[in-house]
Design a protein around this motif. Structure first.
Motif, PDB file in Angstrom:
ATOM      1  N   PRO A   1      -6.660  -2.297  -6.223  1.00  0.00           N
ATOM      2  CA  PRO A   1      -7.520  -1.964  -5.297  1.00  0.00           C
ATOM      3  C   PRO A   1      -6.955  -0.828  -4.147  1.00  0.00           C
ATOM      4  O   PRO A   1      -6.022  -0.728  -4.521  1.00  0.00           O
TER       5      PRO A   1
ATOM      6  N   ARG B   1       1.222  -1.025  -0.559  1.00  0.00           N
ATOM      7  CA  ARG B   1       0.081   0.164   0.326  1.00  0.00           C
ATOM      8  C   ARG B   1       1.303   1.133   0.317  1.00  0.00           C
ATOM      9  O   ARG B   1       1.897   1.597   0.893  1.00  0.00           O
TER      10      ARG B   1
ATOM     11  N   ASN C   1     -12.209  -1.922  -5.902  1.00  0.00           N
ATOM     12  CA  ASN C   1     -11.354  -2.785  -6.757  1.00  0.00           C
ATOM     13  C   ASN C   1     -11.623  -2.714  -8.419  1.00  0.00           C
ATOM     14  O   ASN C   1     -12.868  -3.174  -9.308  1.00  0.00           O
TER      15      ASN C   1
ATOM     16  N   SER D   1      -7.972   2.280  -1.559  1.00  0.00           N
ATOM     17  CA  SER D   1      -9.320   2.559  -0.674  1.00  0.00           C
ATOM     18  C   SER D   1      -8.860   3.800   0.303  1.00  0.00           C
ATOM     19  O   SER D   1      -7.455   4.542   0.094  1.00  0.00           O
TER      20      SER D   1
ATOM     21  N   ASN E   1     -15.467   4.226   5.279  1.00  0.00           N
ATOM     22  CA  ASN E   1     -14.090   3.730   4.052  1.00  0.00           C
ATOM     23  C   ASN E   1     -14.344   3.519   3.396  1.00  0.00           C
ATOM     24  O   ASN E   1     -15.669   3.124   2.707  1.00  0.00           O
ATOM     25  N   THR E   2     -13.829   3.931   2.416  1.00  0.00           N
ATOM     26  CA  THR E   2     -14.718   3.015   0.396  1.00  0.00           C
ATOM     27  C   THR E   2     -13.158   2.871   0.041  1.00  0.00           C
ATOM     28  O   THR E   2     -12.077   3.178  -0.021  1.00  0.00           O
ATOM     29  N   THR E   3     -13.514   1.373  -0.958  1.00  0.00           N
ATOM     30  CA  THR E   3     -12.566   0.253  -1.701  1.00  0.00           C
ATOM     31  C   THR E   3     -12.453   0.092  -2.937  1.00  0.00           C
ATOM     32  O   THR E   3     -14.047   0.172  -3.727  1.00  0.00           O
TER      33      THR E   3
END
Length: 209
Positions: free
Chosen positions: A89, A33, A107, A91, A103-105
């Motif tokens: 991904p 990350r 993909n 995020s 929170n947001t992701t």
């Protein structure tokens, strides 16, 4: 550095059946990350965009299933199964109104193919039977044609989540038990993935109904 690389190979041979399975190579590349908008000098108060981060992974595999007698022949190359898959991904976690955790992701997955199969429906098909040395007729046949050409397909989805923590205390008077503290954690999530079977995405094709 936030990078990792792995390369491996695997060879299996059955001396009874003469079957051979070779994986060469199995290639893995990954990026842990990263927060690209984060300041080099970290502070206690972070901007919302500093929370955005992403990671990345790539996996490439080339696999052969054949027999040792034809292992080095040209036809073996046409039986290779290979491809590349990539995952990205993205995020982020935010604090809303000081009490809500958001929170947001996103993909994203993409696959690279170096050959693909195409199917065509035939009402009637004339073929030559080598055993009887005559032409024969078949009806309602789906022909499968392998095309050695680069092709891609992809899919993606979005995940959203909202949560918070609520605390409360029950206090007792004239009791050995002074108080009871409790925690309530409500949460809500939303997941969205497009319908890739629709013609817009060109992911599926109807051969025959």
């Amino acid at each position: 550095k936030p990078f990792s690389l792995g390369i491996s190979s695997n060879y299996v041979q059955n001396t009874e059946t003469k079957a051979v399975t070779l994986t060469l190579p199995n290639f893995n590349f990954a990026v842990t990350r990263i927060n690209p908008f984060e300041k080099k000098i970290r502070s206690t108060s972070r901007k919302w965009y500093e929370e955005i981060g992403f990671s990345y992974s790539l996996n490439a595999v080339n696999n052969i299933n054949t027999y040792d007698s034809i292992f080095f022949k040209r036809e073996t190359l046409n039986r290779m199964k290979n491809g590349i898959v990539q995952n990205l991904p993205i995020s982020a976690n935010f604090r809303l109104f000081k009490f809500l955790n958001f929170n947001t992701t996103f993909n994203y997955t993409e696959r690279w193919h170096f050959y693909y199969t195409d199917r065509v429906f035939r009402d009637t098909l004339t073929y030559f039977d080598t055993r009887d040395s005559v032409y024969k007729l078949r009806r309602n046949v789906t022909e499968i044609d392998t095309t050695y050409k680069f092709n891609t397909n992809r899919n993606f989805g979005l995940n959203l989540g909202l949560s918070t923590n609520l605390y409360g205390t029950f206090q007792f008077k004239k009791s050995k038990l002074m108080a009871i503290r409790h925690t309530f954690r409500p949460s809500m999530s939303f997941n969205f993935t497009p319908d890739f079977s629709k013609p817009l995405w060109n992911a599926w094709r109807t051969v025959q109904t």
